[in-house]
Structures are given as C-alpha cells and as structure tokens.
Design a protein around this motif. Sequence first.
Motif, PDB file in Angstrom:
ATOM      1  N   LEU A   1     -13.061   4.698  -2.310  1.00  0.00           N
ATOM      2  CA  LEU A   1     -11.674   4.347  -2.931  1.00  0.00           C
ATOM      3  C   LEU A   1     -10.875   5.307  -3.523  1.00  0.00           C
ATOM      4  O   LEU A   1      -9.776   5.144  -4.043  1.00  0.00           O
ATOM      5  CB  LEU A   1     -11.916   3.422  -3.996  1.00  0.00           C
TER       6      LEU A   1
ATOM      7  N   ASN B   1      -1.581  -6.579  -7.475  1.00  0.00           N
ATOM      8  CA  ASN B   1      -1.871  -5.240  -6.750  1.00  0.00           C
ATOM      9  C   ASN B   1      -0.357  -4.565  -6.656  1.00  0.00           C
ATOM     10  O   ASN B   1      -0.188  -3.603  -7.140  1.00  0.00           O
ATOM     11  CB  ASN B   1      -2.285  -5.424  -5.552  1.00  0.00           C
TER      12      ASN B   1
ATOM     13  N   SER C   1      -7.558  -6.615  -2.570  1.00  0.00           N
ATOM     14  CA  SER C   1      -7.253  -5.293  -3.173  1.00  0.00           C
ATOM     15  C   SER C   1      -7.368  -4.158  -2.380  1.00  0.00           C
ATOM     16  O   SER C   1      -6.641  -3.247  -2.323  1.00  0.00           O
ATOM     17  CB  SER C   1      -7.949  -5.086  -4.774  1.00  0.00           C
ATOM     18  N   MET C   2      -8.672  -4.313  -1.470  1.00  0.00           N
ATOM     19  CA  MET C   2      -8.827  -3.277  -0.659  1.00  0.00           C
ATOM     20  C   MET C   2      -7.821  -3.106   0.378  1.00  0.00           C
ATOM     21  O   MET C   2      -7.498  -1.898   0.718  1.00  0.00           O
ATOM     22  CB  MET C   2     -10.280  -3.624   0.481  1.00  0.00           C
ATOM     23  N   HIS C   3      -7.412  -4.290   0.986  1.00  0.00           N
ATOM     24  CA  HIS C   3      -6.474  -4.049   1.917  1.00  0.00           C
ATOM     25  C   HIS C   3      -5.121  -3.714   1.274  1.00  0.00           C
ATOM     26  O   HIS C   3      -4.336  -2.702   2.127  1.00  0.00           O
ATOM     27  CB  HIS C   3      -6.032  -5.424   2.595  1.00  0.00           C
ATOM     28  N   ASN C   4      -4.778  -3.865   0.112  1.00  0.00           N
ATOM     29  CA  ASN C   4      -3.658  -3.473  -0.401  1.00  0.00           C
ATOM     30  C   ASN C   4      -3.660  -1.978  -0.902  1.00  0.00           C
ATOM     31  O   ASN C   4      -2.742  -1.442  -1.793  1.00  0.00           O
ATOM     32  CB  ASN C   4      -2.848  -4.341  -1.491  1.00  0.00           C
ATOM     33  N   GLU C   5      -5.009  -1.365  -0.969  1.00  0.00           N
ATOM     34  CA  GLU C   5      -5.146  -0.205  -1.492  1.00  0.00           C
ATOM     35  C   GLU C   5      -4.678  -0.062  -2.941  1.00  0.00           C
ATOM     36  O   GLU C   5      -4.116   0.772  -3.414  1.00  0.00           O
ATOM     37  CB  GLU C   5      -4.297   0.921  -0.500  1.00  0.00           C
ATOM     38  N   CYS C   6      -5.223  -0.976  -3.910  1.00  0.00           N
ATOM     39  CA  CYS C   6      -5.196  -1.031  -5.193  1.00  0.00           C
ATOM     40  C   CYS C   6      -6.550  -0.976  -5.666  1.00  0.00           C
ATOM     41  O   CYS C   6      -7.151  -1.773  -5.492  1.00  0.00           O
ATOM     42  CB  CYS C   6      -4.383  -2.179  -5.547  1.00  0.00           C
TER      43      CYS C   6
ATOM     44  N   LEU D   1      -4.596 -11.107   6.508  1.00  0.00           N
ATOM     45  CA  LEU D   1      -3.438  -9.883   6.404  1.00  0.00           C
ATOM     46  C   LEU D   1      -3.666  -8.849   7.872  1.00  0.00           C
ATOM     47  O   LEU D   1      -2.826  -8.349   7.882  1.00  0.00           O
ATOM     48  CB  LEU D   1      -4.246  -8.985   5.207  1.00  0.00           C
TER      49      LEU D   1
ATOM     50  N   ARG E   1      -4.349   7.343  -6.324  1.00  0.00           N
ATOM     51  CA  ARG E   1      -2.978   8.185  -6.128  1.00  0.00           C
ATOM     52  C   ARG E   1      -1.737   7.506  -6.572  1.00  0.00           C
ATOM     53  O   ARG E   1      -0.775   8.255  -6.880  1.00  0.00           O
ATOM     54  CB  ARG E   1      -2.861   8.708  -4.569  1.00  0.00           C
ATOM     55  N   HIS E   2      -1.774   6.110  -6.720  1.00  0.00           N
ATOM     56  CA  HIS E   2      -0.179   5.527  -7.078  1.00  0.00           C
ATOM     57  C   HIS E   2       0.420   5.949  -8.432  1.00  0.00           C
ATOM     58  O   HIS E   2       1.253   6.027  -8.639  1.00  0.00           O
ATOM     59  CB  HIS E   2      -0.425   4.095  -6.922  1.00  0.00           C
TER      60      HIS E   2
ATOM     61  N   ALA F   1       0.762  -1.271   0.091  1.00  0.00           N
ATOM     62  CA  ALA F   1       0.056  -0.028  -0.094  1.00  0.00           C
ATOM     63  C   ALA F   1       0.781   1.281  -0.035  1.00  0.00           C
ATOM     64  O   ALA F   1       0.517   2.541  -0.316  1.00  0.00           O
ATOM     65  CB  ALA F   1      -1.053   0.210   1.397  1.00  0.00           C
TER      66      ALA F   1
ATOM     67  N   PHE G   1      -7.032   5.340  -3.374  1.00  0.00           N
ATOM     68  CA  PHE G   1      -6.423   4.443  -4.062  1.00  0.00           C
ATOM     69  C   PHE G   1      -6.144   4.825  -5.474  1.00  0.00           C
ATOM     70  O   PHE G   1      -5.144   3.900  -6.125  1.00  0.00           O
ATOM     71  CB  PHE G   1      -7.429   2.923  -4.305  1.00  0.00           C
TER      72      PHE G   1
ATOM     73  N   ASP H   1       0.722  -1.351  -8.930  1.00  0.00           N
ATOM     74  CA  ASP H   1       0.907  -0.026  -8.495  1.00  0.00           C
ATOM     75  C   ASP H   1       2.431   0.373  -8.549  1.00  0.00           C
ATOM     76  O   ASP H   1       2.886   1.260  -8.707  1.00  0.00           O
ATOM     77  CB  ASP H   1       0.917  -0.117  -6.904  1.00  0.00           C
TER      78      ASP H   1
END
Lengths: 210, 110
Positions: free
Chosen positions: B104, B77, A203-208, B41, B109-110, A75, B107, B81
């Motif tokens: 979201l 992911n 993907s939510m957890h990884n902010e992707c 996680l 921004r990457h 993230a 998200f 990114d």
Amino acid sequence: MFDFVGSPAPIRPDLRYSYINTWAHFARPGPTLDSGQRLALLAAARRGTAASRAGDEWFGPAVADLADTLYAKPAAMNGAIVRTAADEAGDPTTVEVIGLVSMLAAVDGTHRALGARQEPLPDPVSGQPTGNITAGLKRRRTHIPVPPGPIPVVLDLLPDEGAAFQALFGPQYMTGWEMALDDFRRQPGLNRAQIEIVSSRTSMHNECFY
Amino acid sequence: MLRESAKAFEYDLEMAAVGDPSIDIGIPGGNLLLRFVDSILTDSEPLGRLHSEIIAELGPEALLDAASVFGNFEMMNRIADASGIPIPAAGIEREKALVELLDLSGFLRH
C-alpha cells in the motif's frame, strides 16, 4: 424517483430516502454556486465531458479537470489537481465541487453495483447561492481548508455540504453508533466483517489508504 | 477495522486476501464479496452472476448492503484523496506490516 429499476435486491427505505434527500440537496442553491451551475457540473462529470464544456459552462479547465478526474479516475486524484482548481475558482467553490461530485459517485456507485438504471439528475431550483461558508479555516497539511478532526468534518468549510455528506454514512454504511460496534450486524444483511471486506477491496481499487 | 470486526466474530481472517482474492479470506461469503467489488470495477466476471451467487449464499438484503457500502466508499475514497486529509504518522507506523503485506505504500502519496 429512485425506483432502482433493474435491481435484483429490494431497496431499504432509509437508503431510498437518503438518496432522495441528496437529489434535493443537489437541486438547491449551494454556498457558492446556484442550482443550475451545480447540476451543469454534475451532468458534465457524469458524462466525462467537463473538460470539453469548460469555458462554455461556468467552470474553467482546472475545475473541469477536478470534476472529471474525481468522478471517473479517483486513483489519479492528487493535491496538484485540487490546488490548481482552487487557484482558478477559490477554495469554497473547489470544496463544493469535491462534495457534489463525490456524493454523485456514491449514488451512481450503488446503482452500478446493483445493475440498476442510473437516476436522472433533478431539475434546478431557482435562487442565489447561500454564501454559507465557515470563516477562519485553513489548510492543515491538507489540499483544502478544514477544521480539526477526522474525515467526516473535512467538508465543513461549507456546513451544508458537510451535513449532506455525513447524512449518507448511516444508510450506506453504518451510523456513528453502529460504527462503534465491532460486532455490528444488519439483520437481515451483512455483518461488520463482511461490510469491511467490501470497503477494503473498494479502497484497494481506488488506491486510497482510508 | 476489518481485523477488529473479524476478531469480534471469531473469524480466522487472512488479510492478504484483500489484495489477492484467490486466497481464502476466512469469512463467510468473503471471497464472493471481493469478487463482487472486482466485477463492478473491472468487469472481471458478469455482475449478474455475482448478484445471483450473493443472493443465494447471503440473501438479497446482503446484496443491497454490499452495493451501498461500495457506493459509500466510492464517496469516502474521493473525499479523502481530494481533501488530502493526512494519515497520522503513528497510524502508518502502526499499520506498517499491513502496508507491506498489501503493498500500500503507493497509496500514501496523495
């Protein structure tokens, strides 16, 4: 190899063979790095020690930051980290690092999800880097040079890394043919909607956004 | 893709559950799978308990599928990114409601 010791679920042969192939890929000389360099980077990323190994190993601090962040804190990944690594090591080596560390995260992630013992990295194979690098690619509002196309082609600056990356899709997720089917179902196993719940929450957890 | 596949199976999907697993997602075993990812996680609950529940409700093959899909998106992911592959403006516009629903915007921004 790849016995998934501790897994409560049986392992599909296609998944096991794909991971064996990924390990063989790691052990071979890559486009810009020899086998020892590839495995040293992967071992450091896995242990979270790339930063402390920078200078002692082949990589400098920017590549170490890329490897450590990408493996353990996805993230936090951003363009500045990638571009700084590219300034230090060049675009092809940066793409090689991104591919290697991301594929390692996949294999280790599956083991972690199953509560299985992590697979030891392979032994290196001798040989020089292949130099197999696609000419003429450029950044397309991206952090690395890429060909036009969707996400499966983003590592194709290095065709061998791109092929290894793409070979994991089918066993881990779905083949291209299966992805075309909204009502795909593994039998026995999850259906497409259940599969996409896992992908979405990850993907939510990884902010992707992908 | 979740919306399209839920529609294909005629599930009554509640998309907000992807961001808040306390909401019933409307797909068989779906909330269990959300809890599974959270456990991997964030150690939100014992992973072994989730394994047992998934095997009992969906089968051992489903547990392997869930684990390997998790592994795949740990890879995707990172590659998305790190490469900085842009999200087309049309796609963001099309998914505007979803971006707001699941908060979201950060998200992108990457």
